[in-house]
Design an enzyme around this catalytic site. Structure first.
Site: not given
Ligand SMILES: NC(=O)C1=CN([C@@H]2O[C@H](COP(=O)(O)OP(=O)(O)OC[C@H]3O[C@@H](n4cnc5c(N)ncnc54)[C@H](OP(=O)(O)O)[C@@H]3O)[C@@H](O)[C@H]2O)C=CC1
Ligand SMILES: CC1=C(/C=C/C(C)=C/C=C/C(C)=C/C=O)C(C)(C)CCC1
Length: 317
Positions: A10, A15, A157
């Site tokens: 699950l 989406s 976050y």
């Molecule tokens: N993209 C990145 O750089 C990174 C992302 N992550 C993590 O990965 C995960 C997925 O993100 P990502 O795929 O990138 O982003 P997206 O925005 O593409 O996907 C996020 C998903 O979470 C859903 N969501 C948000 N709120 C709820 C809720 N209340 N109930 C059920 N579903 C919900 C969204 O649904 P809806 O369409 O309805 O909003 C969407 O399907 C997150 O936990 C994020 O923190 C971690 C590291 C990096």
């Molecule tokens: C590494 C790094 C930076 C940015 C990091 C970022 C933007 C990371 C994003 C991570 C994500 C999106 C995680 C989601 O969960 C800065 C601050 C520019 C300063 C230089 C070093």
């Protein structure tokens, strides 16, 4: 319906992005080892998933509504699962939040915790007792590199991901006793709607309460650097899906799973200097002193692993 030999998976938040790609990858497994219950809070958004799933939809993949922020929605969804049997729970749903703390209302901050932290906790509370009873199961949590290392202007976050890491680190020990596994996936930047949604929010932001210098550092220094970082080290959601599948299929799954080795030096800094000074000052320098050179970030990051820096970090004086 799942066959007796299939593992029921699950996934929340299917989406778009990472959740969607994990659902499709598992549902298209050649040996049909998985029966995927792909969930999303708004079923009107199902088209992208249905299209990507192709023939798997209706066979190895089924759709359910699930909002991780609602007790009722979670309960309803899980009671519709045959025998409440979920072998693998993938907590993926999450939202980002960017900007100066002064400009963000407590309401907005609480929503991030409500989704990223309490949403995951709500899912685990609903499904974990059955896993414990069966002495089997695997809980996956989509954390982030920001669950281990803070990033400027991502304060809330980051805090929500630190919270979930602390929760899981504690829970994993108890779950071992019940043969239930718990793994964190920790991606760095990934090209999904997450990035676009945050940039859209930033474009609309008016920064109430923040002083002009802070707004300037955020808009003119952080945002361009962040875009560079996404370009330089951004992964595809499919990369994260493959990594997650590997974790699920591992005989002894690791607790922590960083998906991007380019981020290893950043995390290593934290452990190399227990005072925290190395991380804080390196981030400061990368952002404010080397910001304009961010296109050579990869070289700077590689430099952080060199032994001279490590010696400085652990030097007693
Ligand atoms: N993209 C990145 O750089 C990174 C992302 N992550 C993590 O990965 C995960 C997925 O993100 P990502 O795929 O990138 O982003 P997206 O925005 O593409 O996907 C996020 C998903 O979470 C859903 N969501 C948000 N709120 C709820 C809720 N209340 N109930 C059920 N579903 C919900 C969204 O649904 P809806 O369409 O309805 O909003 C969407 O399907 C997150 O936990 C994020 O923190 C971690 C590291 C990096
Ligand atoms: C590494 C790094 C930076 C940015 C990091 C970022 C933007 C990371 C994003 C991570 C994500 C999106 C995680 C989601 O969960 C800065 C601050 C520019 C300063 C230089 C070093």
């Amino acid at each position: 319906m799942a066959s007796a030999s299939q593992r029921v998976v699950l996934i929340t938040g299917c989406s778009s992005g990472i959740g969607l790609r994990i659902a499709v990858l598992l549902a298209k497994d050649e040996q049909k080892r998985y029966y995927v219950i792909a969930t999303m809070r708004d079923l009107k958004k199902k088209d992208k998933l249905v299209q990507a799933a192709g023939d798997a939809f209706g066979n190895t993949l089924t759709l359910q509504a699930l909002d991780v922020c609602s007790d009722d929605s979670v309960r309803q969804c899980i009671s519709a699962v045959k025998d409440r049997r979920v072998d693998i729970l993938i907590n993926n749903a999450g939202v980002g939040l960017l900007g100066p703390v002064e400009s963000i209302s407590l309401e907005q901050m609480k929503m991030v915790f409500e989704t990223n932290f309490f949403g995951t906790v709500r899912m685990i509370k609903e499904i974990m007792p059955d896993m414990k009873r069966r002495r089997a199961g695997h809980i996956i949590v989509m954390s982030s590199v920001m669950g281990m290392q803070g990033v400027v202007f991502n304060d809330v976050y980051t805090a929500s991901k630190f919270a979930i890491e602390g929760f899981c680190e504690s829970l994993a020990v108890q779950l071992l006793k019940f043969n239930v596994k718990l793994s964190l996936i920790e991606p760095g930047p990934v090209h999904t709607e997450f990035e676009a949604k945050m940039m859209e929010e930033v474009a609309k932001m008016e920064f109430p309460g923040a002083d002009a210098d802070t707004v300037r550092y955020f808009k003119d220094v952080y945002i361009p650097s962040s875009i560079d970082i996404f370009e330089a080290m951004g992964q595809k959601p499919d990369d994260i899906a493959k990594c997650t599948k590997k974790v699920i299929e591992s005989r002894n799954p690791r607790f922590r799973n960083l998906t991007n080795s380019l981020y290893t030096p950043i995390v290593a800094m934290k452990y190399a200097d227990e005072t925290g000074g190395l991380s804080v000052h390196t981030f400061y320098n990368l952002l404010f002193n080397f910001g304009s050179l961010m296109h050579i970030t990869m070289n700077i990051l590689k430099c952080l692993t060199c032994s001279c820096l490590r010696r400085r970090a652990i030097s007693p004086d």
